[in-house]
Design a protein around this motif. Structure first.
Motif, mmCIF file in Angstrom:
data_model
loop_
_atom_site.group_PDB
_atom_site.id
_atom_site.type_symbol
_atom_site.label_atom_id
_atom_site.label_comp_id
_atom_site.label_asym_id
_atom_site.label_seq_id
_atom_site.Cartn_x
_atom_site.Cartn_y
_atom_site.Cartn_z
ATOM 1 N N ALA A 82 0.908 6.734 -6.767
ATOM 2 C CA ALA A 82 -0.244 7.605 -7.010
ATOM 3 C C ALA A 82 0.127 9.070 -6.772
ATOM 4 O O ALA A 82 -0.217 9.948 -7.575
ATOM 5 N N ALA A 83 0.825 9.340 -5.692
ATOM 6 C CA ALA A 83 1.218 10.712 -5.366
ATOM 7 C C ALA A 83 2.076 11.314 -6.472
ATOM 8 O O ALA A 83 1.974 12.516 -6.781
ATOM 9 N N ALA A 84 2.911 10.487 -7.092
ATOM 10 C CA ALA A 84 3.800 10.970 -8.155
ATOM 11 C C ALA A 84 3.032 11.372 -9.411
ATOM 12 O O ALA A 84 3.578 12.066 -10.280
ATOM 13 N N MET A 85 1.775 10.977 -9.526
ATOM 14 C CA MET A 85 0.965 11.306 -10.701
ATOM 15 C C MET A 85 0.341 12.685 -10.606
ATOM 16 O O MET A 85 -0.212 13.192 -11.587
ATOM 17 N N ILE A 86 0.404 13.315 -9.449
ATOM 18 C CA ILE A 86 -0.243 14.603 -9.243
ATOM 19 C C ILE A 86 0.693 15.729 -9.646
ATOM 20 O O ILE A 86 1.835 15.798 -9.189
ATOM 21 N N LEU A 131 -1.235 7.461 0.136
ATOM 22 C CA LEU A 131 -1.022 8.446 -0.929
ATOM 23 C C LEU A 131 -0.725 9.818 -0.325
ATOM 24 O O LEU A 131 0.247 10.489 -0.718
ATOM 25 N N VAL A 132 -1.558 10.237 0.617
ATOM 26 C CA VAL A 132 -1.421 11.566 1.211
ATOM 27 C C VAL A 132 -0.070 11.720 1.911
ATOM 28 O O VAL A 132 0.555 12.789 1.860
ATOM 29 N N GLU A 190 0.346 -3.829 -7.323
ATOM 30 C CA GLU A 190 1.641 -4.220 -6.762
ATOM 31 C C GLU A 190 2.561 -4.734 -7.863
ATOM 32 O O GLU A 190 2.102 -5.212 -8.912
ATOM 33 N N ALA A 191 3.850 -4.658 -7.604
ATOM 34 C CA ALA A 191 4.837 -5.076 -8.600
ATOM 35 C C ALA A 191 4.645 -6.528 -9.012
ATOM 36 O O ALA A 191 4.863 -6.894 -10.166
ATOM 37 N N LYS A 241 0.831 -1.206 0.000
ATOM 38 C CA LYS A 241 0.000 0.000 0.000
ATOM 39 C C LYS A 241 0.866 1.257 0.000
ATOM 40 O O LYS A 241 0.518 2.254 -0.639
ATOM 41 N N ARG A 242 1.998 1.212 0.708
ATOM 42 C CA ARG A 242 2.904 2.363 0.686
ATOM 43 C C ARG A 242 3.417 2.606 -0.728
ATOM 44 O O ARG A 242 3.480 3.746 -1.196
#
Length: 251
Positions: free
Chosen positions: A84-88, A105-106, A230-231, A77-78
């Motif tokens: 996800a955060a990198a997409m913003i 994400l936050v 996940e990878a 999840k981390r």
């Protein structure tokens, strides 16, 4: 065959094939479909599978209360939250769903990010208090305590005025034929409404969500433009998603 043995075999077939059909099971066991449907009802009542028309799918394991799910450390999840955060991008209007993966994400949003976050999750909103350049728009409504998110008509009305760049959606089930699902009807309504207000929907899906289903449908899997997994997610599932035109990001 004893009922307990039949149920055990049903669960083994479900784990192997990802789906079972009542008619096929009845033929294999030499019993009636009514008997199989009773077995499936009882297994569903125990949370061991999710009944669908004609048979059953694996039940999502992501249905524990929020506090219990939050207490479970998950590197997966981390990693999904970080991706996800990198997409913003700076200046975007971003909708962030509730849930434990959204909480991750936050955590990965840089303090320097200037953006607007719309959320119906009090947990997400509070986590952004110390981000000086992120404006937070909190969607109100009735608090659904299981996921700690606001739901209901007031929430849907509030979000009808938003045009977002991207929506990060949490689900409890992602299945190629049964689509995206969650465990609460009102939460399913909210997720559909949020997706409709965003140019792009990104689904956050750890492995316990893949090839699983919950009680209430959010929509077809193609509601997602992108799925972050996940990878080590099953290549057969990710390739099938890509065949439907959905981008897959491995985190």
């Amino acid at each position: 065959m004893l009922t307990t043995e039949r149920k055990k075999t049903i669960l083994e077939l479900l784990a192997r094939d990802g789906r079972v059909l009542a008619a096929d099971l009845a033929a294999a066991f030499g019993t009636s479909e009514d008997t199989i449907r009773r077995d499936l009802r009882e297994l569903a009542a125990e949370g061991l599978l999710q009944r669908v028309h004609g048979g059953a799918l694996p039940a999502s394991s992501a249905v524990a209360p929020f506090a219990q799910r939050r207490s479970i450390e998950s590197s997966a999840k981390r990693n999904i939250g970080r991706a996800a955060a990198a997409m913003i991008a700076p200046g975007q209007i971003v909708i962030i769903d509730g849930g434990t993966t959204s909480a991750e994400l936050v955590k990965h949003l840089p303090l320097s990010l200037a953006a607007t976050v719309v959320t119906h999750s009090p947990t997400v909103a509070v986590a952004l208090v110390d981000h000086p350049s992120i404006d937070v728009i909190m969607i109100g409504g009735r608090l659904y305590k299981h996921s700690v998110v606001n739901v209901g008509a007031a929430a849907i009305e509030a979000m009808s005025h938003i045009h977002a760049d991207i929506y990060f959606m949490g689900v409890t089930g992602l299945h190629l034929t049964e689509g995206l699902s969650t465990g609460d009807m009102e939460e399913a309504y909210i997720k559909r409404a949020l997706s409709a207000r965003a140019a792009e929907t990104v689904v956050l899906a750890s492995m316990d969500k893949l090839n699983a289903a919950s009680r209430y449908a959010i929509g077809d899997v193609t509601l997602a433009n992108t799925v972050i997994v996940e990878a080590q997610a099953d290549a057969a599932i990710t390739q099938a998603l890509q065949a439907k035109g959905i981008s897959v990001v491995r985190a």
